[in-house]
Design an enzyme around this catalytic site. Structure first.
Site, mmCIF file in Angstrom:
data_model
loop_
_atom_site.group_PDB
_atom_site.id
_atom_site.type_symbol
_atom_site.label_atom_id
_atom_site.label_comp_id
_atom_site.label_asym_id
_atom_site.label_seq_id
_atom_site.Cartn_x
_atom_site.Cartn_y
_atom_site.Cartn_z
ATOM 1 N N GLU A 196 16.745 1.946 23.637
ATOM 2 C CA GLU A 196 16.028 1.978 22.355
ATOM 3 C C GLU A 196 16.955 1.640 21.191
ATOM 4 O O GLU A 196 17.182 2.451 20.298
ATOM 5 C CB GLU A 196 15.330 3.332 22.200
ATOM 6 C CG GLU A 196 14.304 3.531 23.319
ATOM 7 C CD GLU A 196 13.463 4.786 23.182
ATOM 8 O OE1 GLU A 196 13.448 5.376 22.093
ATOM 9 O OE2 GLU A 196 12.822 5.166 24.172
ATOM 10 N N HIS A 205 -0.963 12.600 29.373
ATOM 11 C CA HIS A 205 0.443 12.454 28.982
ATOM 12 C C HIS A 205 1.297 13.414 29.788
ATOM 13 O O HIS A 205 1.011 14.606 29.837
ATOM 14 C CB HIS A 205 0.618 12.750 27.486
ATOM 15 C CG HIS A 205 2.009 12.474 26.996
ATOM 16 N ND1 HIS A 205 2.686 13.314 26.155
ATOM 17 C CD2 HIS A 205 2.860 11.449 27.257
ATOM 18 C CE1 HIS A 205 3.898 12.803 25.898
ATOM 19 N NE2 HIS A 205 4.015 11.684 26.552
ATOM 20 N N HIS A 206 2.307 12.872 30.435
ATOM 21 C CA HIS A 206 3.293 13.689 31.155
ATOM 22 C C HIS A 206 4.660 13.461 30.532
ATOM 23 O O HIS A 206 5.379 12.543 30.929
ATOM 24 C CB HIS A 206 3.364 13.288 32.635
ATOM 25 C CG HIS A 206 2.149 13.662 33.423
ATOM 26 N ND1 HIS A 206 1.884 13.115 34.661
ATOM 27 C CD2 HIS A 206 1.135 14.532 33.173
ATOM 28 C CE1 HIS A 206 0.752 13.634 35.144
ATOM 29 N NE2 HIS A 206 0.271 14.487 34.253
ATOM 30 N N GLU A 207 5.011 14.257 29.548
ATOM 31 C CA GLU A 207 6.389 14.228 29.050
ATOM 32 C C GLU A 207 7.188 15.171 29.941
ATOM 33 O O GLU A 207 6.874 16.354 30.028
ATOM 34 C CB GLU A 207 6.458 14.680 27.586
ATOM 35 C CG GLU A 207 7.871 14.804 27.038
ATOM 36 C CD GLU A 207 8.703 13.532 27.201
ATOM 37 O OE1 GLU A 207 8.344 12.524 26.590
ATOM 38 O OE2 GLU A 207 9.697 13.554 27.964
ATOM 39 N N HIS A 217 7.487 5.596 29.820
ATOM 40 C CA HIS A 217 8.443 5.535 28.714
ATOM 41 C C HIS A 217 9.793 6.077 29.188
ATOM 42 O O HIS A 217 9.843 6.933 30.062
ATOM 43 C CB HIS A 217 7.935 6.355 27.521
ATOM 44 C CG HIS A 217 6.918 5.608 26.709
ATOM 45 N ND1 HIS A 217 6.976 5.516 25.347
ATOM 46 C CD2 HIS A 217 5.827 4.898 27.080
ATOM 47 C CE1 HIS A 217 5.964 4.789 24.903
ATOM 48 N NE2 HIS A 217 5.237 4.414 25.937
ATOM 49 N N GLU A 218 10.851 5.574 28.565
ATOM 50 C CA GLU A 218 12.233 5.994 28.879
ATOM 51 C C GLU A 218 12.550 5.837 30.364
ATOM 52 O O GLU A 218 13.332 6.600 30.934
ATOM 53 C CB GLU A 218 12.497 7.447 28.433
ATOM 54 C CG GLU A 218 12.402 7.660 26.934
ATOM 55 C CD GLU A 218 11.008 8.036 26.480
ATOM 56 O OE1 GLU A 218 10.287 8.681 27.254
ATOM 57 O OE2 GLU A 218 10.626 7.665 25.361
ATOM 58 N N GLU A 277 7.784 1.282 28.257
ATOM 59 C CA GLU A 277 8.387 1.168 26.930
ATOM 60 C C GLU A 277 9.740 0.460 27.115
ATOM 61 O O GLU A 277 9.842 -0.733 26.966
ATOM 62 C CB GLU A 277 8.548 2.546 26.304
ATOM 63 C CG GLU A 277 9.122 2.495 24.910
ATOM 64 C CD GLU A 277 9.515 3.871 24.416
ATOM 65 O OE1 GLU A 277 10.187 4.609 25.145
ATOM 66 O OE2 GLU A 277 9.151 4.202 23.274
ATOM 67 N N GLU A 317 7.283 3.204 17.489
ATOM 68 C CA GLU A 317 7.514 4.553 16.952
ATOM 69 C C GLU A 317 8.666 4.578 15.953
ATOM 70 O O GLU A 317 8.708 5.419 15.066
ATOM 71 C CB GLU A 317 7.768 5.544 18.088
ATOM 72 C CG GLU A 317 9.059 5.298 18.840
ATOM 73 C CD GLU A 317 9.185 6.111 20.135
ATOM 74 O OE1 GLU A 317 8.155 6.553 20.654
ATOM 75 O OE2 GLU A 317 10.306 6.275 20.605
#
Ligand code: NOJ
Ligand code: CA
Length: 703
Positions: free
Chosen positions: A172, A413-415, A483-484, A502, A508
């Protein structure tokens, strides 16, 4: 499927004696030619010419592990060549049909004392090169503790480089536009990310883009990253050389491999026309065909999200309560005092569902719905999140029924807070919970330092983990947006339920310092070559001061440019990132987001220069409509849009969403105009773009 395959087998008996025979292949058009050779020490090498001129000088090849060294002592045993020209149909994407046309050369190598066998397989396409190492079962030893890959890309000049710093954990970053010789200065300008491990020195990441003076453009990346760590590049700024740098685990081991195995493909996308880099499907072509038999449940989509509210600086939180000691699965959350700043609540989610239903947006993502966000800031030792336990103000049953009644799909969403080990354990329960409650897609996230602590975001273990998540999701007919995660390498061809990732600095960051306009004019040349990005376009309120007087952060874009991003940043999972109330302020502009498809039968790159401008036309997969998107960097520009791709003799109505004459990303970002015009295949539009601006056009046949 049209397939022509021609095999041939060359037994190079002479080579066995001399050990130094040079082997050549050319791409189908003859523009690219590759020479394979061995050094006097028996190390494999290759070089690459483009249009009769050397592009990559003799560069070393091979792998090194604790048990064996595969970089020297080799002789050529045999060379297999093959020509293939076939087409295949992706489940979704920029094209309905993709041509896979290449010449292949597999050089089979052998060494003794100790005995070693290795094949280097080259595929030469008209738009570039892919090669990989293949290891059959060896005479002695069953595994390799991989330490280093010798692969070099030894370029022939002090070329321009578009790159981000080498980092084992995050992509990022903003991009540097530099050269080999000025790379150290560029890398020195980056700060160190708190939980990520930067390599330091002159190490950069792939995908990266290189531009020679001629110019020739080269994208350096990899394809089909499976069971192997991601590749970074150590740059020799004097010799203009790049060498593979494999992401190690924290013990310094790059890979644990058992014979037989093969590496990912190392890829160079090459052209003297920047548009060809964007159009190239080389990385998808080097991936395995679709592994999912019934793909009817995989549905490209647009979505909104209870998301941007938490970025606007309005003090909204993913957490339900301010009690940071709350522990998921231990605390009774109904006893916690709600903080009153938690947008993932039933009433607010219904608002998004209503808006999505009214405007034909298929999905609504909800972040902050589940237990665990209170602990976000503290150091994590154990389980942080539960993926089947909703906060007290988020009524799973009620929202399931409400969304279904409105024909909208909720997106899970699974953070994981980078606790991948724990996520893997919860996965089946989490996916079953999704299916039981009407969710067909999940956005995963790995913010923070990876657990297990032995690993990095892009080490072999995590590469395995994210692919395993996509595969297990497919078992449940679930689509994934990660993401990540390690940067994509075209695996979405094999696992098309893996819609987007992502793995770069996304939209963001418009709330965290901003992305300069050149950022989105470069990503399609670099990051997007590996696969679609969940960039989150559609920002209509571009000033943080709108929410917060103290904040003066400003997105690097005009409003019209945000519409163009739906074309220039293609993805089968495309967000409309802003708040419903902001879209209600600009309903005529939102019409474009409502109309624009996310799946295409054809794409034509009309104009392109990395980090400067992109103009692309795409044909809707499900109608006769065409769409055009054009963006520029800070420099205002007139896009020249030649519509000769339209069917001859057919009139189209063009609805043009453009920057108003006084628009400017810094001073007047929301000034746009919408006008219509009749056009046909003979029309050439001269479309003005403001500083940091863009234009989006819908072309509908006039019946
Ligand atoms: C980072 C992701 O990129 C962002 O989209 C998400 O909202 C946050 N993590 C929280 O999970
Ligand atoms: Ca992120």
């Amino acid at each position: 499927m049209k397939t022509t395959v021609i095999f041939s087998l060359l037994c190079v008996a002479g080579a066995l004696q001399t050990g130094a025979s040079a082997q050549n292949i050319s791409s189908p058009s003859g523009d690219l030619s590759l020479t394979f050779g061995l050094t006097p020490e028996g190390q494999p090498t290759y070089s690459l010419d483009y249009k009769g001129k050397n592009l990559v000088n003799r560069s070393r090849l091979g792998l090194k592990g604790d048990e064996r060294d595969f970089t020297e002592g080799f002789e050529i045993v045999s060379v297999d060549t093959l020509s293939t020209d076939r087409t295949w149909q992706p489940v979704w994407g920029e094209y309905a049909e993709i041509r896979d046309n290449f010449r292949e050369m597999a050089v089979n190598l052998k060494a003794d004392k100790p005995e070693r066998e290795m094949t280097v397989r080259f595929r030469l396409f008209d738009d570039g090169l892919g090669f990989r190492y293949e290891f059959p079962k060896q005479q002695q030893g069953s595994y390799l503790t991989l330490k280093d890959e010798a692969t070099e890309f030894n370029f022939n000049g002090d070329h321009k480089l578009f790159c981000i710093p080498g980092d084992y954990d995050t992509d990022e970053y903003l991009w540097s536009e530099t050269t080999f010789s000025s790379l150290p200065e560029a890398m020195g300008n980056y700060h160190r990310h708190s939980e990520a491990q930067r390599t330091g020195g002159n190490t950069i990441q792939t995908p990266m883009l290189l531009k020679t003076d001629d110019p020739v453009y080269v994208n350096v990346h990899e394809a089909a990253l499976v069971n192997y760590p991601a590749m970074l590049l150590d740059v020799d700024t004097q010799e203009n050389n790049m060498k593979a740098h494999l992401v190690p685990d924290r013990l310094g081991v790059a890979g644990y491999l058992q014979y037989p195995f093969q590496t990912p493909w190392r890829t160079l996308i090459v052209s003297d026309d920047a548009r060809d880099i964007l159009a190239s499907q080389l990385i998808l072509n080097l991936n395995e065909p679709c592994a999912i038999e019934d793909t009817s449940w995989i549905k490209p989509m647009k979505f909104m999200g209870v998301w941007w509210e938490m970025f606007t600086g309005n003090q909204k939180t993913w957490a339900y309560s301010d009690d940071y000691l709350a522990k998921p699965g231990v605390t009774d959350y109904t006893t916690l005092k709600p903080n009153g700043r938690h947008p993932a609540n039933t009433a607010n989610v219904k608002k998004y569902i209503d808006f999505a239903a009214d405007h034909g947006i298929e999905g609504v993502l909800v972040e902050g719905w589940n237990e665990g966000w209170e602990d976000w800031a503290s150091y994590r030792k154990n389980r942080q999140f539960l993926f089947d336990k909703a906060y007290p103000d988020f009524d799973v049953d009620e929202l399931r029924d409400y969304a279904a009644s409105k024909g909208v799909k909720l997106i899970m969403h699974h953070e994981t807070a980078a606790n991948a080990a724990d996520y893997a354990l919860q996965l089946d329960r989490a996916f079953q919970f999704m299916k039981d409650n009407g969710y067909d897609a999940v956005k995963t996230g790995y913010v923070g330092a990876i657990i297990p602590r032995s690993e990095h975001h892009t080490s072999q273990w995590m590469v395995d983990h994210v692919l395993d998540v996509a595969k297990r999701a497919a078992d449940y007919k679930i689509m994934v947006d990660s993401h990540e995660a390690p940067r994509p390498t075209g695996l979405c061809r094999t696992w098309p339920n893996w819609l987007a990732q992502e793995s770069a600095r996304g939209g963001e960051f418009e709330s965290m310092g901003g992305n300069p306009p050149s950022h989105t004019a470069l990503l399609p040349f670099t990051r997007l070559k590996g696969g679609p990005m969940d960039y989150t376009p559609g920002l209509f309120e571009t000033r943080l001061s709108y929410y917060n007087e103290g904040k003066d952060s400003q997105a690097g874009t005009t409003l019209a440019r945000q519409l163009a991003l739906y074309l220039t940043m293609p993805s089968p999972m495309q967000m409309a990132c802003d708040l419903p109330e902001n879209y209600e302020r600009f309903p005529d502009a939102f019409q474009f987001i409502e109309d624009v498809p996310v799946d295409w039968s054809d794409s034509r790159y009309l104009e392109a220069e990395p980090a400067r401008f992109i103009t692309v036309a795409r044909q809707d997969k499900h109608s006769d409509d065409w769409y055009v998107g054009a963006i520029t960097d800070e420099t205002p520009r007139t896009a020249v849009i030649d519509l000769s791709f339209l069917p001859k003799g057919q009139k189209f109505e063009a609805t043009i969403y453009e920057d108003a004459p006084d628009a400017d990303w810094k001073t007047n970002p929301q000034a746009y105009r919408i006008r219509t015009q009749k056009v046909d295949s003979k029309s050439v539009l001269r479309q003005p773009l403001a500083s940091g601006g863009g234009a989006a056009i819908r072309l509908t046949p006039v019946r």
